[in-house]
Design a protein around this motif. Structure first.
Motif, PDB file in Angstrom:
ATOM      1  N   ASP A 162      13.066 -15.850  12.135  1.00 11.31           N
ATOM      2  CA  ASP A 162      14.037 -14.913  12.706  1.00 11.31           C
ATOM      3  C   ASP A 162      13.409 -13.533  12.851  1.00 11.31           C
ATOM      4  N   VAL A 163      14.082 -12.655  13.599  1.00 11.12           N
ATOM      5  CA  VAL A 163      13.520 -11.346  13.921  1.00 11.12           C
ATOM      6  C   VAL A 163      13.294 -10.515  12.664  1.00 11.12           C
ATOM      7  N   TRP A 164      14.144 -10.685  11.646  1.00  6.96           N
ATOM      8  CA  TRP A 164      13.987  -9.883  10.434  1.00  6.96           C
ATOM      9  C   TRP A 164      12.701 -10.256   9.704  1.00  6.96           C
ATOM     10  N   SER A 165      12.413 -11.542   9.600  1.00  7.96           N
ATOM     11  CA  SER A 165      11.172 -11.969   8.943  1.00  7.96           C
ATOM     12  C   SER A 165       9.955 -11.457   9.700  1.00  7.96           C
ATOM     13  N   ARG A 166      10.042 -11.444  11.007  1.00  7.31           N
ATOM     14  CA  ARG A 166       8.923 -10.978  11.823  1.00  7.31           C
ATOM     15  C   ARG A 166       8.721  -9.471  11.651  1.00  7.31           C
ATOM     16  N   LEU A 167       9.808  -8.727  11.658  1.00  5.40           N
ATOM     17  CA  LEU A 167       9.691  -7.287  11.478  1.00  5.40           C
ATOM     18  C   LEU A 167       9.151  -6.948  10.092  1.00  5.40           C
ATOM     19  N   VAL A 168       9.636  -7.632   9.074  1.00  2.59           N
ATOM     20  CA  VAL A 168       9.146  -7.375   7.720  1.00  2.59           C
ATOM     21  C   VAL A 168       7.651  -7.685   7.620  1.00  2.59           C
ATOM     22  N   ALA A 169       7.205  -8.761   8.254  1.00  2.00           N
ATOM     23  CA  ALA A 169       5.777  -9.100   8.227  1.00  2.00           C
ATOM     24  C   ALA A 169       4.940  -7.995   8.873  1.00  2.00           C
ATOM     25  N   LEU A 170       5.415  -7.465   9.980  1.00  2.00           N
ATOM     26  CA  LEU A 170       4.692  -6.379  10.652  1.00  2.00           C
ATOM     27  C   LEU A 170       4.688  -5.118   9.803  1.00  2.00           C
ATOM     28  N   TYR A 171       5.854  -4.744   9.282  1.00  2.00           N
ATOM     29  CA  TYR A 171       5.930  -3.506   8.506  1.00  2.00           C
ATOM     30  C   TYR A 171       5.174  -3.614   7.194  1.00  2.00           C
ATOM     31  N   GLU A 172       5.061  -4.826   6.653  1.00  2.00           N
ATOM     32  CA  GLU A 172       4.273  -5.030   5.438  1.00  2.00           C
ATOM     33  C   GLU A 172       2.804  -4.706   5.707  1.00  2.00           C
ATOM     34  N   GLU A 173       2.298  -5.155   6.853  1.00  3.22           N
ATOM     35  CA  GLU A 173       0.911  -4.845   7.219  1.00  3.22           C
ATOM     36  C   GLU A 173       0.721  -3.349   7.408  1.00  3.22           C
ATOM     37  N   VAL A 174       1.691  -2.715   8.059  1.00  3.57           N
ATOM     38  CA  VAL A 174       1.635  -1.261   8.253  1.00  3.57           C
ATOM     39  C   VAL A 174       1.659  -0.553   6.899  1.00  3.57           C
ATOM     40  N   ALA A 175       2.559  -0.988   6.017  1.00  4.57           N
ATOM     41  CA  ALA A 175       2.682  -0.358   4.706  1.00  4.57           C
ATOM     42  C   ALA A 175       1.381  -0.437   3.923  1.00  4.57           C
ATOM     43  N   GLN A 176       0.728  -1.588   3.960  1.00  3.07           N
ATOM     44  CA  GLN A 176      -0.533  -1.741   3.232  1.00  3.07           C
ATOM     45  C   GLN A 176      -1.596  -0.786   3.778  1.00  3.07           C
ATOM     46  N   ALA A 177      -1.674  -0.667   5.110  1.00  2.00           N
ATOM     47  CA  ALA A 177      -2.672   0.207   5.722  1.00  2.00           C
ATOM     48  C   ALA A 177      -2.407   1.673   5.377  1.00  2.00           C
ATOM     49  N   ILE A 178      -1.143   2.066   5.430  1.00  2.00           N
ATOM     50  CA  ILE A 178      -0.793   3.457   5.154  1.00  2.00           C
ATOM     51  C   ILE A 178      -1.019   3.784   3.683  1.00  2.00           C
ATOM     52  N   ALA A 179      -0.643   2.865   2.797  1.00  2.00           N
ATOM     53  CA  ALA A 179      -0.844   3.106   1.368  1.00  2.00           C
ATOM     54  C   ALA A 179      -2.319   3.291   1.049  1.00  2.00           C
ATOM     55  N   ALA A 180      -3.177   2.448   1.617  1.00  2.00           N
ATOM     56  CA  ALA A 180      -4.612   2.539   1.342  1.00  2.00           C
ATOM     57  C   ALA A 180      -5.182   3.854   1.855  1.00  2.00           C
ATOM     58  N   ALA A 181      -4.781   4.244   3.081  1.00  3.96           N
ATOM     59  CA  ALA A 181      -5.287   5.502   3.644  1.00  3.96           C
ATOM     60  C   ALA A 181      -4.818   6.700   2.832  1.00  3.96           C
ATOM     61  N   SER A 182      -3.564   6.666   2.413  1.00  3.07           N
ATOM     62  CA  SER A 182      -3.026   7.781   1.637  1.00  3.07           C
ATOM     63  C   SER A 182      -3.694   7.886   0.278  1.00  3.07           C
ATOM     64  N   ARG A 183      -3.908   6.750  -0.372  1.00  4.20           N
ATOM     65  CA  ARG A 183      -4.582   6.776  -1.675  1.00  4.20           C
ATOM     66  C   ARG A 183      -6.004   7.306  -1.554  1.00  4.20           C
ATOM     67  N   ALA A 184      -6.614   7.104  -0.384  1.00  8.46           N
ATOM     68  CA  ALA A 184      -7.975   7.585  -0.160  1.00  8.46           C
ATOM     69  C   ALA A 184      -8.011   9.075   0.191  1.00  8.46           C
ATOM     70  N   GLY A 185      -6.848   9.706   0.218  1.00 14.48           N
ATOM     71  CA  GLY A 185      -6.786  11.138   0.480  1.00 14.48           C
ATOM     72  C   GLY A 185      -6.667  11.510   1.932  1.00 14.48           C
ATOM     73  N   SER A 186      -6.388  10.532   2.794  1.00 12.28           N
ATOM     74  CA  SER A 186      -6.284  10.792   4.222  1.00 12.28           C
ATOM     75  C   SER A 186      -4.820  10.993   4.619  1.00 12.28           C
TER      76      SER A 186
END
Length: 258
Positions: free
Chosen positions: A38-62
């Motif tokens: 369903d659309v909710w599972s798909r959106l969560v999968a996409l936002y999970e990938e975004v969240a991981q990328a943003i968290a890593a960049a932020s932790r690196a000081g960017s």
């Protein structure tokens, strides 16, 4: 800054979406094999990938900047910043309110609910799977939002969420502390020729937007930025205009107004 490229409109990947990323700007592509659910599972999968990328960049000081196809990507960005230990306020720059709900929307368009989802509406569908803690409404500033439906106006009248015209925006108007900026390019007047999916007549010109971006960046409090290029793919006639516009915005992020 760390740059990311997310060519999605909601749960649809648009590889041909015309992102005229300026020369010299290296952006990491966010690509997710979305589940056939369903659309909710798909959106969560996409936002999970975004969240991981943003968290890593932020932790690196960017300061991560995402160039995306719509505003909903900011939901994943907010979750990622929280995972990195930050608690950002929200500055939502948009011609629209993005405050509809499934109960009030006349169109059913989920992108028109993006800010409402971020604020915790239907938390079981998106916020909770991401571990997102919705920000307090008094820490959210809506900039422009000249095209509001009656239900959105009623919501704004009943909450502490604030609204400000882009042309009048000053640093004093911004929420205190760190901020996540969602910058939808459909905020620009249609005369700027970006041909957004959902046009709203009137609105600020590019000069006003660049001034607002420099004002926000000049606070030194920007934790992350989503530049939502909300236009349809496959329109090469406007590529030069889009390239100049995006290049000007990215330059403004690098030359803030102190």
């Amino acid at each position: 800054m760390a740059f990311f490229h997310a060519p999605y409109h909601l749960d649809e990947r648009l590889p041909d979406l015309d992102f005229p990323i300026p020369d010299g700007t290296e952006a990491t592509d966010i690509h997710v094999e979305l589940p056939g659910a369903d659309v909710w599972s798909r959106l969560v999968a996409l936002y999970e990938e975004v969240a991981q990328a943003i968290a890593a960049a932020s932790r690196a000081g960017s300061t991560p900047t995402v160039i995306s196809g719509d505003c909903t990507v900011s939901i994943g960005m907010a979750a990622g910043l929280q995972r990195a230990g930050l608690d950002p306020a929200i500055v939502w720059v948009d011609a629209h309110g993005d405050l509809q709900t499934l109960e009030t929307t006349p169109s059913g368009y989920l992108g028109g609910m993006a800010l409402r989802f971020l604020l915790g509406y239907r938390s079981d569908a998106i916020a909770e799977p991401l571990g997102l803690r919705p920000p307090a409404e008094d820490r959210v500033l809506l900039v422009d939002a000249r095209d509001l439906d009656p239900a959105e106006k009623g919501y704004l009248d009943s909450t502490p969420l604030r609204r400000k015209a882009m042309e009048d925006l000053t640093a004093d108007d911004l929420p205190s502390g760190l901020i996540l900026i969602n910058l939808d390019l459909d905020t620009l007047n249609p005369a700027e020729r970006l041909n957004a999916r959902y046009r709203a007549e009137g609105g600020p010109d590019l000069t006003a937007m660049l001034r607002a971006v420099r004002t926000m960046m000049g606070t030194g409090n920007v934790a992350a930025l989503n530049i939502a290029c909300t236009w349809d793919p496959g329109n090469p006639a406007d590529e030069a205009v889009r390239r100049r516009t995006l290049a000007a915005i990215l330059e403004a992020t690098a030359t803030p107004t102190p």
